[in-house]
Design an enzyme around this catalytic site. Structure first.
Site, PDB file in Angstrom:
ATOM      1  N   ASP B  10       0.853  -1.202   0.000  1.00 31.38           N
ATOM      2  CA  ASP B  10       0.000   0.000   0.000  1.00 31.38           C
ATOM      3  C   ASP B  10       0.884   1.245   0.000  1.00 31.38           C
ATOM      4  O   ASP B  10       2.060   1.180   0.382  1.00 31.38           O
ATOM      5  CB  ASP B  10      -0.889  -0.034   1.247  1.00 31.38           C
ATOM      6  CG  ASP B  10      -1.628   1.274   1.415  1.00 31.38           C
ATOM      7  OD1 ASP B  10      -2.363   1.660   0.496  1.00 31.38           O
ATOM      8  OD2 ASP B  10      -1.462   1.922   2.483  1.00 31.38           O
ATOM      9  N   ASP B  12      -0.298   5.284   0.732  1.00 33.10           N
ATOM     10  CA  ASP B  12      -0.506   6.328   1.759  1.00 33.10           C
ATOM     11  C   ASP B  12      -0.693   5.697   3.141  1.00 33.10           C
ATOM     12  O   ASP B  12      -1.572   4.863   3.341  1.00 33.10           O
ATOM     13  CB  ASP B  12      -1.724   7.192   1.392  1.00 33.10           C
ATOM     14  CG  ASP B  12      -1.606   8.613   1.964  1.00 33.10           C
ATOM     15  OD1 ASP B  12      -0.612   8.913   2.665  1.00 33.10           O
ATOM     16  OD2 ASP B  12      -2.504   9.420   1.705  1.00 33.10           O
TER      17      ASP B  12
END
Lengths: 256, 256
Positions: B10, B12
């Site tokens: 991932d 952010d």
């Protein structure tokens, strides 16, 4: 049949269909006027000012003054004024909503709002939604003019107030207080304006889910007229029937 | 601890927070590159083209190529291409969505669409929503890049894709197929791109509700890193735990 002394009358599907007047409704309203019965047009349309609505009605031959039009935006402004007379309001909506808030002497703000009010807004953009969300997350009370999810137009059903409003309810997790039909709030407000009692007032409309349920929810009698949304077939599956059902308003006899 | 050969990461909250890199993550990705393990950045952000994301990562010192970024828009385009290679698509979204559809050679149309695809659109307006609603009512399949209801920004939480998408689902009564995390669809697509098996791949992220659930839903192991959304406190009430939990990626040892 009971004698009624006051009439709350829906507009689209009841008095006209889009830009076409419904002749039987025109005759009906003229009779109300001639006989001196108070009547008030009750619409979930939050986008127009009552003077614009009244102008349209008069052009169709339906006698009406600005004071005889009551919109969901006006009911919303009255509601907030009753709750908190000095409320600061962040509105997301069109001219009709902004003018109703101004007419009620409510202060319009971008930040630190006590209320976020949302109605149909065909000039919606991300920044308006962002400000609405930020104000609600900061504690503003969330109020919605009406919950209609679809807007009937000549292009088909477009997004209505209720679907645009879902952006703010989904992103904040806060459900708004709805004001317009089928809620009783707008009917309660309208009865104050009309000046008749619940017992002597009739709610007239073509849409079971908004007009007739508004009457039922507010505890007043209702008349469904089959010139718009709700068909006889629809009505078969509904338990809680309107007080009366007719094909057109020509069938309704107004007492002297 | 199992040895993993491929990594879905991932962005952010995991590799950076807004415009700030997370140092431990930078070191971690450099090690992956040095040791030759395949990795792919997996983001629900549908608005950016992978080249923009890769540029941002390289500027932060995170080694990456355009091919190592996989967005929810790309997963959505791949999904539609698999379902119907000649599909006509009406998109409501930003540059990242439009480019992903074009990169997949899908025809973009305003009317008679086979698919309506919606993602975050900060240039949303009523006409886009109206066309989306009309196409869905006319029979188009409704697909959404991701369901995130809120968008974290320096101003606070603004409306996310999932809340904007609710306009179309509420007005049409049609729920979309969601593609992004926590759905398994985006993970399945990403595994094809990465070229590793479920068994040897690890999903790494900071958000239980999207990253970790995506891993669980797709049947691959997951690593929660406490540098973003999900806290240790949050995790206490969750039954279906991540395979591993760490404070920062400095704690994770990459095998040779």
């Amino acid at each position: 049949m009971k004698e009624y002394r006051g009439f709350l009358i829906d507009l689209d599907g009841t008095v006209y269909k889009g830009t076409e007047k419904i002749d039987e409704a025109v005759t009906f309203v003229k009779q109300l006027k001639d006989k001196g019965f108070p009547y008030l047009f009750l619409t979930n349309n939050s986008t127009k000012h009552p003077s614009d609505v009244s102008d349209k009605l008069n052009q169709m031959g339906v006698p009406s003054t600005t004071d005889q039009v009551f919109t969901s935006s006006m009911a919303t402004a009255h509601y907030i004024k009753q709750q908190e007379p000095n409320a600061k309001v962040y509105p997301v909506g069109e001219k009709g909503l902004h003018m109703a808030l101004e007419d009620a002497d409510l202060e319009i703000v971008d930040e630190n709002a006590d209320y976020v009010v949302m109605g149909l807004d065909q000039t919606i953009n991300y920044e308006k939604l962002a400000k609405g969300a930020l104000n609600i997350r900061a504690g503003a009370t969330f109020v919605a003019t009406n919950g209609d999810v679809a807007l009937p137009t000549e292009r088909g059903f477009l997004p209505g107030a209720g679907s645009l409003i879902s952006v703010l309810s989904v992103t904040t997790g806060v459900e708004p207080t709805f004001i317009g039909k089928p809620e009783s709030i707008i009917v309660d407000q309208a009865l104050e304006v009309l000046g008749t009692t619940r017992d002597e007032t009739l709610m007239i409309g073509d849409n079971y889910a908004t007009d007739i349920l508004a009457g039922i929810n507010a505890g007043i009698d209702s008349l469904l007229v089959h010139t718009g949304v709700t068909t006889k077939e629809d009505l078969k599956t509904i338990q809680n029937k309107p007080t009366y059902t007719i094909d057109t308003l020509a069938e309704w006899t107004i007492e002297d």
